[in-house]
Design a protein around this motif. Structure first.
Motif, PDB file in Angstrom:
ATOM      1  N   LEU A   1       0.698  10.801   4.860  1.00 21.16           N
ATOM      2  CA  LEU A   1       1.591  11.342   4.323  1.00 21.16           C
ATOM      3  C   LEU A   1       3.033  10.637   4.319  1.00 21.16           C
ATOM      4  CD1 LEU A   1       1.479  15.356   5.134  1.00 21.16           C
ATOM      5  CD2 LEU A   1       1.724  14.326   2.835  1.00 21.16           C
ATOM      6  N   PRO A   2       3.662  10.010   5.095  1.00 22.34           N
ATOM      7  CA  PRO A   2       4.608   9.227   5.258  1.00 22.34           C
ATOM      8  C   PRO A   2       4.507   8.315   4.201  1.00 22.34           C
ATOM      9  CG  PRO A   2       4.012   9.599   7.387  1.00 22.34           C
ATOM     10  CD  PRO A   2       2.957  10.108   6.392  1.00 22.34           C
ATOM     11  N   VAL A   3       3.522   7.380   4.019  1.00 20.53           N
ATOM     12  CA  VAL A   3       3.215   6.250   3.264  1.00 20.53           C
ATOM     13  C   VAL A   3       3.149   6.770   1.769  1.00 20.53           C
ATOM     14  CG1 VAL A   3       1.390   4.783   2.618  1.00 20.53           C
ATOM     15  CG2 VAL A   3       1.863   4.972   4.981  1.00 20.53           C
ATOM     16  N   VAL A   4       2.546   7.812   1.417  1.00 18.41           N
ATOM     17  CA  VAL A   4       2.361   8.289   0.201  1.00 18.41           C
ATOM     18  C   VAL A   4       3.769   8.720  -0.298  1.00 18.41           C
ATOM     19  CG1 VAL A   4       1.195   9.991  -1.348  1.00 18.41           C
ATOM     20  CG2 VAL A   4      -0.041   8.880   0.263  1.00 18.41           C
ATOM     21  N   ALA A   5       4.435   9.627   0.505  1.00 16.30           N
ATOM     22  CA  ALA A   5       5.692   9.950   0.202  1.00 16.30           C
ATOM     23  C   ALA A   5       6.615   8.717  -0.266  1.00 16.30           C
ATOM     24  CB  ALA A   5       6.295  10.778   1.052  1.00 16.30           C
ATOM     25  N   ALA A   6       6.653   7.606   0.610  1.00 22.15           N
ATOM     26  CA  ALA A   6       7.617   6.386   0.456  1.00 22.15           C
ATOM     27  C   ALA A   6       7.143   5.938  -0.860  1.00 22.15           C
ATOM     28  CB  ALA A   6       7.258   5.500   1.629  1.00 22.15           C
ATOM     29  N   LEU A   7       5.634   5.542  -1.112  1.00 25.76           N
ATOM     30  CA  LEU A   7       5.325   5.105  -2.339  1.00 25.76           C
ATOM     31  C   LEU A   7       5.617   5.734  -3.532  1.00 25.76           C
ATOM     32  CD1 LEU A   7       1.693   3.967  -0.925  1.00 25.76           C
ATOM     33  CD2 LEU A   7       3.597   2.215  -1.709  1.00 25.76           C
ATOM     34  N   SER A   8       5.758   7.182  -3.437  1.00 23.47           N
ATOM     35  CA  SER A   8       6.256   7.939  -4.583  1.00 23.47           C
ATOM     36  C   SER A   8       7.782   7.969  -4.751  1.00 23.47           C
ATOM     37  CB  SER A   8       5.537   9.333  -4.392  1.00 23.47           C
ATOM     38  OG  SER A   8       4.263   9.499  -4.144  1.00 23.47           O
ATOM     39  N   SER A   9       8.449   7.207  -4.160  1.00 23.98           N
ATOM     40  CA  SER A   9      10.041   7.221  -4.242  1.00 23.98           C
ATOM     41  C   SER A   9      10.449   6.657  -5.357  1.00 23.98           C
ATOM     42  CB  SER A   9      10.541   7.080  -2.747  1.00 23.98           C
ATOM     43  OG  SER A   9      10.512   5.450  -2.627  1.00 23.98           O
TER      44      SER A   9
ATOM     45  N   ALA B   1      12.405  -0.506  -1.751  1.00 24.02           N
ATOM     46  CA  ALA B   1      11.344  -0.374  -0.714  1.00 24.02           C
ATOM     47  C   ALA B   1      10.145   0.070  -1.121  1.00 24.02           C
ATOM     48  CB  ALA B   1      11.883   0.476   0.391  1.00 24.02           C
ATOM     49  N   ALA B   2       9.821   1.087  -1.744  1.00 28.89           N
ATOM     50  CA  ALA B   2       8.524   1.598  -2.190  1.00 28.89           C
ATOM     51  C   ALA B   2       7.829   0.410  -2.986  1.00 28.89           C
ATOM     52  CB  ALA B   2       8.641   2.623  -2.964  1.00 28.89           C
ATOM     53  N   ARG B   3       8.617  -0.266  -4.019  1.00 34.10           N
ATOM     54  CA  ARG B   3       7.734  -1.457  -4.463  1.00 34.10           C
ATOM     55  C   ARG B   3       7.273  -2.465  -3.595  1.00 34.10           C
ATOM     56  NH1 ARG B   3      11.543   0.771  -8.320  1.00 34.10           N
ATOM     57  NH2 ARG B   3      13.118  -0.424  -7.725  1.00 34.10           N
ATOM     58  N   GLU B   4       8.086  -2.763  -2.710  1.00 33.16           N
ATOM     59  CA  GLU B   4       7.846  -3.763  -1.814  1.00 33.16           C
ATOM     60  C   GLU B   4       6.693  -3.366  -1.125  1.00 33.16           C
ATOM     61  OE1 GLU B   4       9.527  -6.607   2.113  1.00 33.16           O
ATOM     62  OE2 GLU B   4      10.865  -5.485   0.758  1.00 33.16           O
ATOM     63  N   LEU B   5       6.686  -2.128  -0.613  1.00 37.38           N
ATOM     64  CA  LEU B   5       5.686  -1.602   0.220  1.00 37.38           C
ATOM     65  C   LEU B   5       4.241  -1.556  -0.319  1.00 37.38           C
ATOM     66  CD1 LEU B   5       4.478   0.060   2.809  1.00 37.38           C
ATOM     67  CD2 LEU B   5       5.119   2.023   1.658  1.00 37.38           C
ATOM     68  N   ALA B   6       4.460  -1.434  -1.779  1.00 33.97           N
ATOM     69  CA  ALA B   6       3.008  -1.207  -2.766  1.00 33.97           C
ATOM     70  C   ALA B   6       2.573  -2.714  -2.758  1.00 33.97           C
ATOM     71  CB  ALA B   6       3.385  -0.712  -4.071  1.00 33.97           C
TER      72      ALA B   6
END
Length: 345
Positions: A258-266, A270-275
């Motif tokens: 959940l924390p990862v999916v919520a972050a990637l959906s933001s 930071a979400a784009r770098e995480l992706a």
């Protein structure tokens, strides 16, 4: 643990300890009926002995699910002993799922010791899980069960939902894009279904009317979702000395928690770098692992999951109130729910 034996509510720690005291002897009796090679692996997994069969006192887990079963019986005006077969059954199903999960996820550590499959082999661990699942249904056939067929169907339905949730988890891991809604839907099966069943079994074994069974089932389901949210936080930021798993363990496997999916959906930098990090090949390690944890937090995944866990817990407690539980037992279920969704356990 009968309703008439206590006048004051216990703490969550006291509830879990009392559950172990009552459930473990019955659980051992059930496991002792298994064929010797299977019994040996099951006992190792449950922390009763080491890989050579010598007595041990390893961590056997929190006993959350059987505690919910016993308390739901008491909340319905029955006794903990009324619900003992259900408590044993849900603990067996839970451990069936853990044995299989460890193989599928490749986890090498559980409860601060090597996982069963790393000691005895993957095939042996899977077969032991299958044996625990079959045994779970069998323990509900006791003579004083008011509805053996109904409780077996209830448990079977929860197992089907659990397996569907586990399959959804595997499918989502293969997909590049995953929504928060899909992640929560997966958790409804993988985690919430068995907690809901634990509560419903306890109420049913105590002879509760359908409306009370439904209310307690709803409480368990929402609690299960809150528990999963809290567990996902521990999978990234949990203390290894408490969780028994390496720090950032979920990130290392690129798990879409959940924390990862919520972050990637933001839709943030930071979400784009995480992706970019998360959609690579192989496990995340070293500096990339630390960076991924930082990016999940910067993209709001940690805060969102905290808030989600809190909201789901409050939903669960509202449903608990509609079950009109015995006051002391209602307080104990509340204490247990709050303990289960803490992010430091």
């Amino acid at each position: 643990m009968a309703t008439t034996e206590r006048t004051e509510a216990r703490t969550a720690a006291e509830i879990l300890a009392g559950t172990r005291d009552l459930v473990d002897p019955a659980l051992r009796t059930a496991v002792d009926t298994l064929p010797s090679p299977v019994r040996r692996i099951a006992g190792y997994h449950l922390g009763w002995w080491d890989e050579r069969g010598r007595p041990a006192k390893a961590d056997g887990g929190k006993a959350l699910r059987p505690a919910l079963t016993l308390l739901s019986a008491e909340a319905s005006g029955g006794t903990a002993r009324d619900a003992l077969p259900g408590a044993v059954a849900v603990e067996l199903v839970h451990n069936f799922s853990l044995l299989h999960d460890d193989v599928m996820d490749g986890d090498t550590t559980r409860r601060h010791r090597p996982t069963a499959w790393t000691v005895f082999g993957a095939n042996a661990a899977i077969l032991t899980g299958d044996a625990l699942l079959a045994l779970a249904s069998d323990v509900l056939t006791v003579a004083d069960n008011p509805d053996p067929g109904g409780t077996q169907r209830m448990l079977a339905g929860a197992v089907q939902d659990l397996i569907a949730g586990q399959l959804a988890d595997l499918v989502l891991e293969e997909r590049r894009e995953v929504t928060v809604r899909e992640c929560l839907g997966m958790a409804e099966g993988k985690t919430a279904a068995l907690l809901a069943c634990a509560c419903a079994l306890g109420a049913t074994l105590a002879g509760a009317p359908p409306e009370r069974v439904a209310a307690l089932r709803g409480f368990g389901s929402r609690l299960g979702l809150a528990f999963q949210a809290a567990d996902d936080l521990l999978g990234i930021w949990g203390d290894p000395t408490v969780t028994g798993k390496p720090v950032h363990s979920d990130l290392g496997r690129r798990k879409k928690s959940l924390p990862v999916v919520a972050a990637l959906s933001s839709d943030t930098p930071a979400a784009r770098e995480l992706a970019d990090l998360y959609h690579g090949d192989g496990p995340l390690e070293g500096p990339d692992l630390e960076r991924a944890a930082t990016l999940v937090e910067q993209a709001g995944g940690r805060t969102w999951t905290h808030e989600q866990a809190d909201a789901l817990l409050e939903d669960a407690l509202r449903l608990l109130a509609t079950a009109d539980p015995v006051a002391r037992t209602g307080a104990e279920l509340t204490a247990l729910a709050r303990r289960a969704t803490r992010r430091d356990h």
